[in-house]
Design a protein around this motif. Sequence first.
Motif, mmCIF file in Angstrom:
data_model
loop_
_atom_site.group_PDB
_atom_site.id
_atom_site.type_symbol
_atom_site.label_atom_id
_atom_site.label_comp_id
_atom_site.label_asym_id
_atom_site.label_seq_id
_atom_site.Cartn_x
_atom_site.Cartn_y
_atom_site.Cartn_z
ATOM 1 N N THR A 198 0.813 -1.220 0.000
ATOM 2 C CA THR A 198 0.000 0.000 0.000
ATOM 3 C C THR A 198 0.850 1.276 0.000
ATOM 4 O O THR A 198 0.491 2.244 -0.667
ATOM 5 C CB THR A 198 -0.977 0.019 1.190
ATOM 6 O OG1 THR A 198 -0.232 -0.180 2.393
ATOM 7 C CG2 THR A 198 -2.018 -1.070 1.042
ATOM 8 N N ASP A 199 1.957 1.304 0.734
ATOM 9 C CA ASP A 199 2.825 2.495 0.719
ATOM 10 C C ASP A 199 3.407 2.716 -0.669
ATOM 11 O O ASP A 199 3.453 3.842 -1.165
ATOM 12 C CB ASP A 199 3.970 2.365 1.730
ATOM 13 C CG ASP A 199 3.495 2.444 3.165
ATOM 14 O OD1 ASP A 199 2.360 2.922 3.399
ATOM 15 O OD2 ASP A 199 4.269 2.024 4.060
ATOM 16 N N GLU A 200 3.840 1.625 -1.297
ATOM 17 C CA GLU A 200 4.409 1.717 -2.633
ATOM 18 C C GLU A 200 3.345 2.135 -3.651
ATOM 19 O O GLU A 200 3.617 2.887 -4.584
ATOM 20 C CB GLU A 200 5.042 0.384 -3.037
ATOM 21 C CG GLU A 200 6.266 0.012 -2.221
ATOM 22 C CD GLU A 200 5.949 -0.653 -0.870
ATOM 23 O OE1 GLU A 200 4.755 -0.762 -0.500
ATOM 24 O OE2 GLU A 200 6.905 -1.064 -0.184
ATOM 25 N N TYR A 201 2.132 1.640 -3.445
ATOM 26 C CA TYR A 201 1.015 2.001 -4.319
ATOM 27 C C TYR A 201 0.751 3.506 -4.236
ATOM 28 O O TYR A 201 0.567 4.169 -5.254
ATOM 29 C CB TYR A 201 -0.230 1.213 -3.919
ATOM 30 C CG TYR A 201 -1.474 1.628 -4.668
ATOM 31 C CD1 TYR A 201 -1.714 1.174 -5.959
ATOM 32 C CD2 TYR A 201 -2.397 2.489 -4.080
ATOM 33 C CE1 TYR A 201 -2.850 1.569 -6.650
ATOM 34 C CE2 TYR A 201 -3.542 2.882 -4.757
ATOM 35 C CZ TYR A 201 -3.758 2.426 -6.047
ATOM 36 O OH TYR A 201 -4.877 2.819 -6.724
ATOM 37 N N GLU A 202 0.735 4.050 -3.021
ATOM 38 C CA GLU A 202 0.510 5.494 -2.848
ATOM 39 C C GLU A 202 1.613 6.302 -3.522
ATOM 40 O O GLU A 202 1.353 7.338 -4.131
ATOM 41 C CB GLU A 202 0.402 5.860 -1.366
ATOM 42 C CG GLU A 202 -0.852 5.314 -0.708
ATOM 43 C CD GLU A 202 -2.132 5.783 -1.380
ATOM 44 O OE1 GLU A 202 -2.212 6.950 -1.806
ATOM 45 O OE2 GLU A 202 -3.069 4.956 -1.498
ATOM 46 N N TRP A 203 2.859 5.840 -3.424
ATOM 47 C CA TRP A 203 3.971 6.510 -4.098
ATOM 48 C C TRP A 203 3.751 6.492 -5.611
ATOM 49 O O TRP A 203 3.896 7.518 -6.273
ATOM 50 C CB TRP A 203 5.300 5.828 -3.745
ATOM 51 C CG TRP A 203 6.445 6.389 -4.515
ATOM 52 C CD1 TRP A 203 7.206 7.478 -4.186
ATOM 53 C CD2 TRP A 203 6.957 5.902 -5.767
ATOM 54 N NE1 TRP A 203 8.140 7.695 -5.156
ATOM 55 C CE2 TRP A 203 8.020 6.748 -6.139
ATOM 56 C CE3 TRP A 203 6.625 4.843 -6.606
ATOM 57 C CZ2 TRP A 203 8.759 6.561 -7.305
ATOM 58 C CZ3 TRP A 203 7.346 4.653 -7.771
ATOM 59 C CH2 TRP A 203 8.399 5.507 -8.108
ATOM 60 N N LEU A 204 3.397 5.326 -6.143
ATOM 61 C CA LEU A 204 3.162 5.210 -7.579
ATOM 62 C C LEU A 204 2.043 6.142 -8.035
ATOM 63 O O LEU A 204 2.159 6.821 -9.057
ATOM 64 C CB LEU A 204 2.813 3.760 -7.957
ATOM 65 C CG LEU A 204 2.554 3.511 -9.438
ATOM 66 C CD1 LEU A 204 3.840 3.631 -10.240
ATOM 67 C CD2 LEU A 204 1.908 2.160 -9.651
ATOM 68 N N MET A 205 0.968 6.195 -7.269
ATOM 69 C CA MET A 205 -0.148 7.078 -7.629
ATOM 70 C C MET A 205 0.292 8.542 -7.641
ATOM 71 O O MET A 205 -0.107 9.315 -8.510
ATOM 72 C CB MET A 205 -1.327 6.892 -6.664
ATOM 73 C CG MET A 205 -1.990 5.518 -6.727
ATOM 74 S SD MET A 205 -2.690 5.121 -8.356
ATOM 75 C CE MET A 205 -1.491 3.930 -8.951
ATOM 76 N N SER A 206 1.153 8.918 -6.694
ATOM 77 C CA SER A 206 1.604 10.317 -6.629
ATOM 78 C C SER A 206 2.512 10.676 -7.807
ATOM 79 O O SER A 206 2.537 11.831 -8.235
ATOM 80 C CB SER A 206 2.322 10.594 -5.309
ATOM 81 O OG SER A 206 3.602 9.994 -5.282
ATOM 82 N N LYS A 207 3.237 9.708 -8.333
ATOM 83 C CA LYS A 207 4.173 9.969 -9.438
ATOM 84 C C LYS A 207 3.524 9.835 -10.810
ATOM 85 O O LYS A 207 4.132 10.196 -11.824
ATOM 86 C CB LYS A 207 5.375 9.018 -9.362
ATOM 87 C CG LYS A 207 6.188 9.153 -8.098
ATOM 88 C CD LYS A 207 6.746 10.549 -7.936
ATOM 89 C CE LYS A 207 7.580 10.663 -6.676
ATOM 90 N NZ LYS A 207 8.080 12.009 -6.451
ATOM 91 N N THR A 208 2.314 9.304 -10.867
ATOM 92 C CA THR A 208 1.665 9.071 -12.165
ATOM 93 C C THR A 208 0.345 9.813 -12.316
ATOM 94 O O THR A 208 -0.464 9.479 -13.184
ATOM 95 C CB THR A 208 1.439 7.558 -12.390
ATOM 96 O OG1 THR A 208 0.679 7.033 -11.294
ATOM 97 C CG2 THR A 208 2.754 6.805 -12.512
ATOM 98 N N GLU A 209 0.126 10.821 -11.489
ATOM 99 C CA GLU A 209 -1.087 11.622 -11.652
ATOM 100 C C GLU A 209 -1.062 12.295 -13.020
ATOM 101 O O GLU A 209 -0.003 12.655 -13.512
ATOM 102 C CB GLU A 209 -1.161 12.690 -10.553
ATOM 103 C CG GLU A 209 -1.425 12.135 -9.180
ATOM 104 C CD GLU A 209 -1.460 13.211 -8.114
ATOM 105 O OE1 GLU A 209 -1.221 14.393 -8.437
ATOM 106 O OE2 GLU A 209 -1.723 12.858 -6.964
#
Length: 149
Positions: free
Chosen positions: A102-113
């Motif tokens: 989940t932490d990695e998922y949140e990071w990915l979402m923040s970098k691919t907005e």
Amino acid sequence: MYLNVHEPYLDAFDLGYVCSDEPGYYKDGEYGIRIEDQVTVIDAELFFDEPYYKIDMMTMVPYEPKLIDIDIMTDEQLAVLNERNAQTRATVGALMLESGYTDEYEWLMSKTEPLTKTLKTTGGGAASIVPSVLVVFAAIAARLASLME
């Protein structure tokens, strides 16, 4: 002249061929930067005298959005970058959630907005035929060069 560091120069590509796309910028005696993406050759579903192929991006790692000067990109190039980010979100994001990252998922979402321009410019013209990864690279190179001044 071709700089063949670890892949041979080829005059033609066959279906399924995997290679790297590595645009770079080097300022003599000061610095150099390069990004690398893996691509594969796929059928473009066009046939004239012979079948046509195109490349498909295999790398699903986001570019750092803070380093991309999107205001120098055409609307078409920005759309390609946003589509790439959407594919990365859908594919890699789903795997991360299934695996409990989940932490990695949140990071990915923040970098691919989805990215939008701060200034309204028009797309199209000769610049729109430049491969999108090169334009993203140029946008990253411009931002890094400005930070190093």
